[in-house]
Design a protein around this motif. Structure first.
Motif, PDB file in Angstrom:
ATOM      1  N   PHE A 382       0.828  -1.207   0.000  1.00 53.73           N
ATOM      2  CA  PHE A 382       0.000   0.000   0.000  1.00 53.73           C
ATOM      3  C   PHE A 382       0.865   1.260   0.000  1.00 53.73           C
ATOM      4  O   PHE A 382       0.614   2.199  -0.747  1.00 53.73           O
ATOM      5  N   ALA A 383       1.858   1.273   0.893  1.00 54.38           N
ATOM      6  CA  ALA A 383       2.710   2.461   1.009  1.00 54.38           C
ATOM      7  C   ALA A 383       3.462   2.733  -0.283  1.00 54.38           C
ATOM      8  O   ALA A 383       3.545   3.884  -0.743  1.00 54.38           O
ATOM      9  N   ALA A 384       4.019   1.679  -0.880  1.00 52.93           N
ATOM     10  CA  ALA A 384       4.780   1.852  -2.117  1.00 52.93           C
ATOM     11  C   ALA A 384       3.894   2.371  -3.244  1.00 52.93           C
ATOM     12  O   ALA A 384       4.297   3.251  -4.015  1.00 52.93           O
ATOM     13  N   THR A 385       2.669   1.839  -3.343  1.00 49.14           N
ATOM     14  CA  THR A 385       1.772   2.267  -4.409  1.00 49.14           C
ATOM     15  C   THR A 385       1.310   3.702  -4.206  1.00 49.14           C
ATOM     16  O   THR A 385       1.294   4.502  -5.155  1.00 49.14           O
ATOM     17  N   CYS A 386       0.933   4.053  -2.971  1.00 49.02           N
ATOM     18  CA  CYS A 386       0.498   5.433  -2.707  1.00 49.02           C
ATOM     19  C   CYS A 386       1.629   6.419  -2.963  1.00 49.02           C
ATOM     20  O   CYS A 386       1.425   7.478  -3.578  1.00 49.02           O
ATOM     21  N   ALA A 387       2.832   6.087  -2.499  1.00 47.21           N
ATOM     22  CA  ALA A 387       3.979   6.976  -2.699  1.00 47.21           C
ATOM     23  C   ALA A 387       4.364   7.079  -4.165  1.00 47.21           C
ATOM     24  O   ALA A 387       4.931   8.095  -4.598  1.00 47.21           O
ATOM     25  N   ALA A 388       4.069   6.042  -4.940  1.00 47.38           N
ATOM     26  CA  ALA A 388       4.420   6.058  -6.362  1.00 47.38           C
ATOM     27  C   ALA A 388       3.577   7.043  -7.159  1.00 47.38           C
ATOM     28  O   ALA A 388       4.011   7.529  -8.212  1.00 47.38           O
ATOM     29  N   VAL A 389       2.364   7.335  -6.677  1.00 45.14           N
ATOM     30  CA  VAL A 389       1.452   8.193  -7.439  1.00 45.14           C
ATOM     31  C   VAL A 389       2.052   9.566  -7.737  1.00 45.14           C
ATOM     32  O   VAL A 389       2.124   9.978  -8.908  1.00 45.14           O
ATOM     33  N   PRO A 390       2.521  10.352  -6.746  1.00 45.24           N
ATOM     34  CA  PRO A 390       3.103  11.664  -7.071  1.00 45.24           C
ATOM     35  C   PRO A 390       4.406  11.551  -7.869  1.00 45.24           C
ATOM     36  O   PRO A 390       4.710  12.430  -8.683  1.00 45.24           O
ATOM     37  N   VAL A 391       5.160  10.466  -7.655  1.00 41.18           N
ATOM     38  CA  VAL A 391       6.404  10.285  -8.419  1.00 41.18           C
ATOM     39  C   VAL A 391       6.090  10.084  -9.897  1.00 41.18           C
ATOM     40  O   VAL A 391       6.719  10.694 -10.777  1.00 41.18           O
ATOM     41  N   LEU A 392       5.115   9.259 -10.199  1.00 39.14           N
ATOM     42  CA  LEU A 392       4.738   9.006 -11.583  1.00 39.14           C
ATOM     43  C   LEU A 392       4.114  10.241 -12.221  1.00 39.14           C
ATOM     44  O   LEU A 392       4.322  10.513 -13.413  1.00 39.14           O
ATOM     45  N   ARG A 393       3.371  11.007 -11.440  1.00 40.87           N
ATOM     46  CA  ARG A 393       2.811  12.261 -11.968  1.00 40.87           C
ATOM     47  C   ARG A 393       3.928  13.214 -12.389  1.00 40.87           C
ATOM     48  O   ARG A 393       3.860  13.844 -13.452  1.00 40.87           O
ATOM     49  N   ARG A 394       4.934  13.316 -11.552  1.00 35.72           N
ATOM     50  CA  ARG A 394       6.032  14.235 -11.840  1.00 35.72           C
ATOM     51  C   ARG A 394       6.901  13.739 -12.988  1.00 35.72           C
ATOM     52  O   ARG A 394       7.357  14.519 -13.832  1.00 35.72           O
ATOM     53  N   ARG A 395       7.121  12.439 -13.046  1.00 33.20           N
ATOM     54  CA  ARG A 395       8.012  11.885 -14.054  1.00 33.20           C
ATOM     55  C   ARG A 395       7.380  11.870 -15.441  1.00 33.20           C
ATOM     56  O   ARG A 395       8.065  12.041 -16.447  1.00 33.20           O
ATOM     57  N   TYR A 396       6.076  11.658 -15.494  1.00 38.06           N
ATOM     58  CA  TYR A 396       5.386  11.588 -16.787  1.00 38.06           C
ATOM     59  C   TYR A 396       4.216  12.572 -16.796  1.00 38.06           C
ATOM     60  O   TYR A 396       3.053  12.194 -16.826  1.00 38.06           O
ATOM     61  N   PRO A 397       4.524  13.877 -16.786  1.00 38.44           N
ATOM     62  CA  PRO A 397       3.453  14.878 -16.681  1.00 38.44           C
ATOM     63  C   PRO A 397       2.515  14.910 -17.890  1.00 38.44           C
ATOM     64  O   PRO A 397       1.371  15.344 -17.766  1.00 38.44           O
ATOM     65  N   ASP A 398       3.003  14.465 -19.041  1.00 33.22           N
ATOM     66  CA  ASP A 398       2.183  14.526 -20.255  1.00 33.22           C
ATOM     67  C   ASP A 398       1.460  13.221 -20.556  1.00 33.22           C
ATOM     68  O   ASP A 398       0.753  13.132 -21.573  1.00 33.22           O
ATOM     69  N   GLN A 399       1.637  12.230 -19.704  1.00 35.01           N
ATOM     70  CA  GLN A 399       0.998  10.946 -19.954  1.00 35.01           C
ATOM     71  C   GLN A 399      -0.497  11.031 -19.662  1.00 35.01           C
ATOM     72  O   GLN A 399      -0.926  11.463 -18.597  1.00 35.01           O
ATOM     73  N   ALA A 400      -1.307  10.599 -20.624  1.00 31.29           N
ATOM     74  CA  ALA A 400      -2.756  10.587 -20.429  1.00 31.29           C
ATOM     75  C   ALA A 400      -3.133   9.436 -19.509  1.00 31.29           C
ATOM     76  O   ALA A 400      -2.687   8.301 -19.702  1.00 31.29           O
ATOM     77  N   VAL A 401      -3.926   9.731 -18.492  1.00 32.99           N
ATOM     78  CA  VAL A 401      -4.376   8.689 -17.567  1.00 32.99           C
ATOM     79  C   VAL A 401      -5.895   8.693 -17.530  1.00 32.99           C
ATOM     80  O   VAL A 401      -6.538   9.732 -17.676  1.00 32.99           O
ATOM     81  N   ALA A 402      -6.463   7.514 -17.343  1.00 37.75           N
ATOM     82  CA  ALA A 402      -7.916   7.378 -17.352  1.00 37.75           C
ATOM     83  C   ALA A 402      -8.539   7.776 -16.012  1.00 37.75           C
ATOM     84  O   ALA A 402      -9.742   7.996 -15.929  1.00 37.75           O
ATOM     85  N   PHE A 403      -7.714   7.859 -14.953  1.00 38.55           N
ATOM     86  CA  PHE A 403      -8.257   8.179 -13.630  1.00 38.55           C
ATOM     87  C   PHE A 403      -7.208   8.914 -12.821  1.00 38.55           C
ATOM     88  O   PHE A 403      -6.030   8.550 -12.835  1.00 38.55           O
ATOM     89  N   ARG A 404      -7.624   9.962 -12.144  1.00 37.14           N
ATOM     90  CA  ARG A 404      -6.760  10.681 -11.204  1.00 37.14           C
ATOM     91  C   ARG A 404      -7.420  10.683  -9.833  1.00 37.14           C
ATOM     92  O   ARG A 404      -8.620  10.952  -9.718  1.00 37.14           O
ATOM     93  N   ALA A 405      -6.622  10.387  -8.826  1.00 39.15           N
ATOM     94  CA  ALA A 405      -7.155  10.334  -7.463  1.00 39.15           C
ATOM     95  C   ALA A 405      -7.702  11.693  -7.066  1.00 39.15           C
ATOM     96  O   ALA A 405      -6.982  12.696  -7.123  1.00 39.15           O
ATOM     97  N   PRO A 406      -8.970  11.771  -6.672  1.00 41.07           N
ATOM     98  CA  PRO A 406      -9.522  13.062  -6.227  1.00 41.07           C
ATOM     99  C   PRO A 406      -8.815  13.522  -4.962  1.00 41.07           C
ATOM    100  O   PRO A 406      -8.450  12.724  -4.113  1.00 41.07           O
ATOM    101  N   GLY A 407      -8.628  14.814  -4.866  1.00 44.82           N
ATOM    102  CA  GLY A 407      -7.936  15.348  -3.693  1.00 44.82           C
ATOM    103  C   GLY A 407      -6.446  15.487  -3.885  1.00 44.82           C
ATOM    104  O   GLY A 407      -5.762  16.081  -3.038  1.00 44.82           O
ATOM    105  N   GLY A 408      -5.935  14.933  -4.973  1.00 39.55           N
ATOM    106  CA  GLY A 408      -4.521  15.083  -5.297  1.00 39.55           C
ATOM    107  C   GLY A 408      -3.596  14.613  -4.199  1.00 39.55           C
ATOM    108  O   GLY A 408      -3.759  13.528  -3.629  1.00 39.55           O
TER     109      GLY A 408
END
Length: 458
Positions: A382-408
């Motif tokens: 759980f911790a690794a997956t939750c922490a990965a979310v902002p890292v992946l957002r920053r690393r691939y800012p232009d990647q289209a995603v089908a879902f974004r966690a509300p509340g950022g």
């Protein structure tokens, strides 16, 4: 294999094509596996991964801690787990490969952390299978007392492991269909239990004037419930065999949780309202059903427990080998594990290896610390997956995603705080057990590295 950590995804350098591209989704995944898990199959798989044996004993344990306040604990727990599911849904919507949290952690934090996440996930799945398989035989003893004797027990456990392994070797579609059937078999009786039982509720059972709770007991109840609401991390592992996973995964996760959370809360309400002395019950659902269904109701719920456990075992057999497959794809385990079967396009060697280990642990009963490994490994995931979310957002800012966690970021931070709180609730013995497992994982990783280096050397 050359590392691509920290670089933009390149389909030519990534034969597994784990990140989303703009290409049309093929029927056969780039890994050679078949994408045979549809949208509603995934909903069933997600439900199957969560609704296991726990709900059949959980209501009495929570009631023993906080009485009728257990309804509030369910509501809080459902909200907290939903935050974690939001993170899983966003991370999963970025990938099309097999591995789930192992894949997310590897991409976000590199191969070492990714390997440890994958290793602990596999261990927890294997240990859970061993524990639940033995529990299945115990429930079977309600209908066939001889099943609990040594020889019949061994025969049942061996046959059950072989059957589930065979089902999953002969095609992921077969495994998905079985998951569909088990999900229907476990959910329908539970819905019936709620639909009938709610008319027999005695309001007097909800009086709280004599119930005194404190922070410790309430937090202990929530701690217990978190693990009853989880298990869903196993459902996202076979991403390489899901049709259009970037859309299917968020849809399936949220729909399934929208079914499970109200059902769990209503089950607790019915148990509290219909079963006096709930806190002392060993089989709360069965005994509560006996009050308003009669003896046939008790037998029905006991049978439902068998179906529920069997469904979870099938889900574990489907998910666990795919972790080995994903790790082998990245050359962190022998390539043999990543070789799909020629006819059925399933990771048959990984399935066979996992089944053998599962059967050995199941028959020997030597899985000391299995609960500790499963619990803390789940928190690590759980911790690794939750922490990965902002890292992946920053690393691939232009990647289209089908879902974004509300509340950022607020959702991510809140989820991590929850996980940290749960980790601090674990004992020293549990921490030592998982630390030993991590050291074993590091030894395996080091051996694979040295082997690969020796092959490359002239």
């Amino acid at each position: 294999m050359k590392s691509t950590h920290g670089k933009n995804p390149d389909k030519n350098n990534r034969p597994w094509r784990c990140l989303i591209t703009n290409e049309a989704r093929p029927t056969i995944a780039d890994s050679g596996l078949v994408r045979g898990i549809g949208r509603w199959d995934f909903v069933a798989l997600f439900i199957n991964s969560i609704v296991g044996a726990g709900i059949f004993g959980l209501p009495s344990r929570v009631d023993a801690l906080i009485g009728p306040y257990s309804i509030l604990a369910y509501l809080l727990c459902a909200l907290l787990v939903l935050l974690i599911i939001f993170c899983f849904a966003e991370a999963g919507s970025r990938f099309t490969g097999t591995g789930g949290p192992y894949l997310y952690a590897t991409e976000a934090f590199g191969p070492t952390i990714g390997f440890q996440v994958g290793w602990l996930m596999w261990l927890s799945r294997v240990a859970s299978f061993a524990a639940l398989a033995n529990l299945f035989v115990d429930y079977l003893g309600h209908f066939w007392p001889l099943a609990t004797l040594p020889m019949p027990r061994a025969a049942v456990l061996s046959a059950m492991t072989l059957v589930f392994a065979t089902i999953n070797v002969t095609g992921v579609r077969n495994g998905a269909l079985i998951a569909d059937l088990f999900t229907i078999g476990k959910i329908v009786p539970l819905i019936l239990f709620v639909a009938v039982g709610i008319w027999f509720i005695e309001p007097v059972n909800f009086h709280v004037s004599e119930v005194h709770i404190d922070y410790t007991s309430f937090s202990a109840a929530v701690f217990l419930l978190v693990f009853a609401f989880t298990g869903f991390e196993a459902a996202v592992i076979p991403g390489g065999e899901i049709k259009d996973p970037r859309r299917t995964l968020p849809f399936g996760a949220l729909v399934a949780f929208a079914i499970i959370a109200p059902l769990y809360i209503l089950i607790q309400i019915v148990c509290t309202g219909t079963l006096p002395g709930l806190s002392e019950s060993q089989r709360p659902l069965s005994e509560a059903a006996g009050h308003f269904f009669g003896s046939a109701g008790g037998a029905l719920l006991a049978a439902t427990a068998l179906v529920s456990i069997a469904g979870t075992l099938n889900g574990l057999m489907l998910a666990a080998p795919r972790i080995l497959f994903a790790m082998a794809e990245r050359s962190q385990l022998p390539q043999l594990m990543a070789r799909p079967q020629a006819r059925f396009r399933t990771p048959h060697i990984a399935i066979a290896a996992t089944a053998v280990v599962m059967l050995v642990l199941t028959l020997s009963g030597s899985f000391v610390g299995a609960v500790a490994i499963a619990t803390l490994a789940r928190l690590t995931t759980f911790a690794a997956t939750c922490a990965a979310v902002p890292v992946l957002r920053r690393r691939y800012p232009d990647q289209a995603v089908a879902f974004r966690a509300p509340g950022g970021l607020f959702t991510v931070v809140t989820a991590l705080i929850l996980i940290g709180w749960l980790v601090t609730s674990s004992s020293l013995r549990e921490a030592i057990t998982v630390s030993v497992a991590l050291l074993i994982g590091l030894a395996i990783q080091a051996a694979m590295y040295c082997s690969a280096r020796a092959v490359r050397s002239p």
